[in-house]
Design a protein around this motif. Structure first.
Motif, short mmCIF file in Angstrom:
data_model
loop_
_atom_site.label_atom_id
_atom_site.label_comp_id
_atom_site.label_asym_id
_atom_site.label_seq_id
_atom_site.Cartn_x
_atom_site.Cartn_y
_atom_site.Cartn_z
N SER A 1 2.69 13.14 -3.91
CA SER A 1 1.75 13.38 -5.02
C SER A 1 1.62 12.12 -5.86
N ASN A 2 0.65 12.13 -6.77
CA ASN A 2 0.49 11.00 -7.69
C ASN A 2 1.77 10.74 -8.48
N GLU A 3 2.39 11.83 -8.98
CA GLU A 3 3.61 11.67 -9.78
C GLU A 3 4.75 11.10 -8.94
N SER A 4 4.93 11.61 -7.72
CA SER A 4 5.99 11.10 -6.85
C SER A 4 5.75 9.64 -6.50
N SER A 5 4.49 9.30 -6.27
CA SER A 5 4.14 7.91 -5.99
C SER A 5 4.55 7.01 -7.15
N GLY A 6 4.23 7.44 -8.36
CA GLY A 6 4.59 6.67 -9.55
C GLY A 6 6.09 6.50 -9.69
N ARG A 7 6.84 7.56 -9.39
CA ARG A 7 8.30 7.48 -9.50
C ARG A 7 8.88 6.53 -8.45
N LEU A 8 8.33 6.59 -7.23
CA LEU A 8 8.79 5.65 -6.20
C LEU A 8 8.47 4.21 -6.59
N ILE A 9 7.28 3.99 -7.11
CA ILE A 9 6.90 2.64 -7.55
C ILE A 9 7.88 2.15 -8.61
N ASN A 10 8.27 3.02 -9.54
CA ASN A 10 9.25 2.63 -10.56
C ASN A 10 10.55 2.13 -9.95
N ASP A 11 10.95 2.72 -8.83
CA ASP A 11 12.21 2.36 -8.19
C ASP A 11 12.16 1.01 -7.48
N ILE A 12 10.96 0.51 -7.23
CA ILE A 12 10.86 -0.73 -6.44
C ILE A 12 10.16 -1.86 -7.19
N LEU A 13 9.81 -1.65 -8.45
CA LEU A 13 9.16 -2.71 -9.21
C LEU A 13 10.08 -3.93 -9.31
N GLN B 1 -4.38 6.65 -13.26
CA GLN B 1 -3.81 6.93 -14.59
C GLN B 1 -2.45 7.62 -14.50
N THR B 2 -2.28 8.49 -13.50
CA THR B 2 -1.00 9.19 -13.35
C THR B 2 0.11 8.22 -12.99
N VAL B 3 -0.17 7.33 -12.05
CA VAL B 3 0.84 6.33 -11.66
C VAL B 3 1.17 5.42 -12.85
N VAL C 1 0.88 -1.17 0.00
CA VAL C 1 0.00 0.00 0.00
C VAL C 1 0.91 1.22 0.00
N ILE C 2 0.77 2.06 -1.01
CA ILE C 2 1.67 3.20 -1.16
C ILE C 2 0.85 4.47 -1.40
N GLU C 3 1.31 5.55 -0.82
CA GLU C 3 0.57 6.81 -0.89
C GLU C 3 0.55 7.41 -2.29
N ALA C 4 -0.63 7.83 -2.72
CA ALA C 4 -0.80 8.71 -3.89
C ALA C 4 -1.81 9.76 -3.43
N ASN C 5 -1.34 10.73 -2.67
CA ASN C 5 -2.24 11.59 -1.91
C ASN C 5 -2.96 12.64 -2.74
N HIS C 6 -2.23 13.33 -3.63
CA HIS C 6 -2.83 14.48 -4.28
C HIS C 6 -2.31 14.67 -5.70
N ASP C 7 -3.11 15.35 -6.48
CA ASP C 7 -2.68 15.90 -7.76
C ASP C 7 -2.19 17.32 -7.49
N VAL C 8 -0.98 17.62 -7.89
CA VAL C 8 -0.38 18.92 -7.56
C VAL C 8 -1.22 20.07 -8.10
N ASN C 9 -1.69 19.96 -9.33
CA ASN C 9 -2.48 21.06 -9.92
C ASN C 9 -3.80 21.26 -9.19
N MET C 10 -4.46 20.16 -8.83
CA MET C 10 -5.71 20.28 -8.06
C MET C 10 -5.46 20.95 -6.71
#
Length: 269
Positions: free
Chosen positions: A199-211, A235-237, A168-177
């Motif tokens: 943020s959603n983008e940071s969450s996606g980048r962290l996920i990339n590092d641990i796949l 979709q962002t992740v 379970v990993i955080e994807a808390n907010h969309d920066v623009n929203m």
């Protein structure tokens, strides 16, 4: 025969957080941020009895992570595991009522301990709390983790999330929203800061590092009610995975979004 490990969200979001992790023999909660009734119902929906819970691991003292702690632990006398500083803050919180001291179990980041056949591995996270932690849970060769409420990540976080079967990993907010929304400036800065939320983008980048080839399930958690919505986080992740330079594709993994008001199905690894 190898032991199974299971994970499900009872609730995840800014209004309350509670996550179940268990093996064939041992059952724990990570946080108790929703009511006793809601916790019991969420567990029952996955055929788990709250009376079988052996411990509650607290990440930090914010109310959306401890709101149901007093009622639940007084009723069922479940031990509470948290850092010394977090236990102090829990004790000061009059909203959750008095908790018997005998239920407190002090933990230290990076010092692993066992609850039944589960190895619990707390690790430090960057959040505006006194001494917050995330948790990695190992059982035989299987591992899951809960990593939410952190404003940034680094190699230390990545090392604690390497080789997981589910998380379970955080994807808390969309920066623009968030920037365009109604939150006051100081709150926006807090959320965007190093001790805020991913943020959603940071969450996606962290996920990339641990796949890795083992991961069966990725659950996006702790979504903001005001500054995010489920499909946008999802979709962002996925986009971050698609655009990354690693060899994995978004479709290689089962990604879902944790609901704040409905428990997830049990993930079995």
């Amino acid at each position: 025969m190898s032991n199974n490990i299971r994970m499900a969200t009872v609730a995840s979001g800014s209004s309350g957080n509670c996550i179940y992790v268990g093996s064939d023999n041992t059952h724990i909660l990570i946080d108790a941020g929703v009511s006793k009734k809601r916790t019991e119902t969420g567990l029952n929906n996955n055929d788990i009895d709250i009376r079988d819970i052996s411990g509650i691991m607290i990440t930090h003292e914010h109310i959306d992570h401890i709101n149901g702690l007093g009622v639940i632990t007084r009723k069922y006398e479940i031990p509470i595991y948290a850092t010394a500083q977090t236990l102090d803050e829990i004790e000061k919180n009059k909203k959750i009522g008095e908790i018997p001291h005998g239920l407190y179990r002090e933990i230290t980041p990076d010092c692993h301990f066992n609850v039944g056949d589960l190895e619990v591995c707390p690790f430090s996270i960057s959040h505006d709390a006194v001494n917050p932690v995330g948790y990695r849970i190992n059982c035989d060769s299987k591992s899951v983790a809960v990593a939410t409420d952190m404003g940034k990540y680094d190699d230390y976080i990545v090392s604690n999330l390497t080789g997981l079967d589910a998380l379970v990993i955080e994807a808390n907010h969309d920066v623009n929203m968030l920037l365009a929304g109604s939150y006051p400036y100081h709150l926006k800065q807090r959320i965007l800061g190093d001790r805020g939320h991913l943020s959603n983008e940071s969450s996606g980048r962290l996920i990339n590092d641990i796949l890795n080839d083992k991961i069966k399930k990725i659950i996006l958690g702790h979504l903001s009610k005001e500054n995010n919505f489920e499909d946008l986080a999802y979709q962002t992740v996925r986009s971050e995975i698609i655009m990354s330079e690693n060899d994995y594709k978004a479709d290689d993994f089962d990604i879902q979004v944790a609901r704040r008001d409905v428990n997830s199905e049990l993930v079995l690894v």
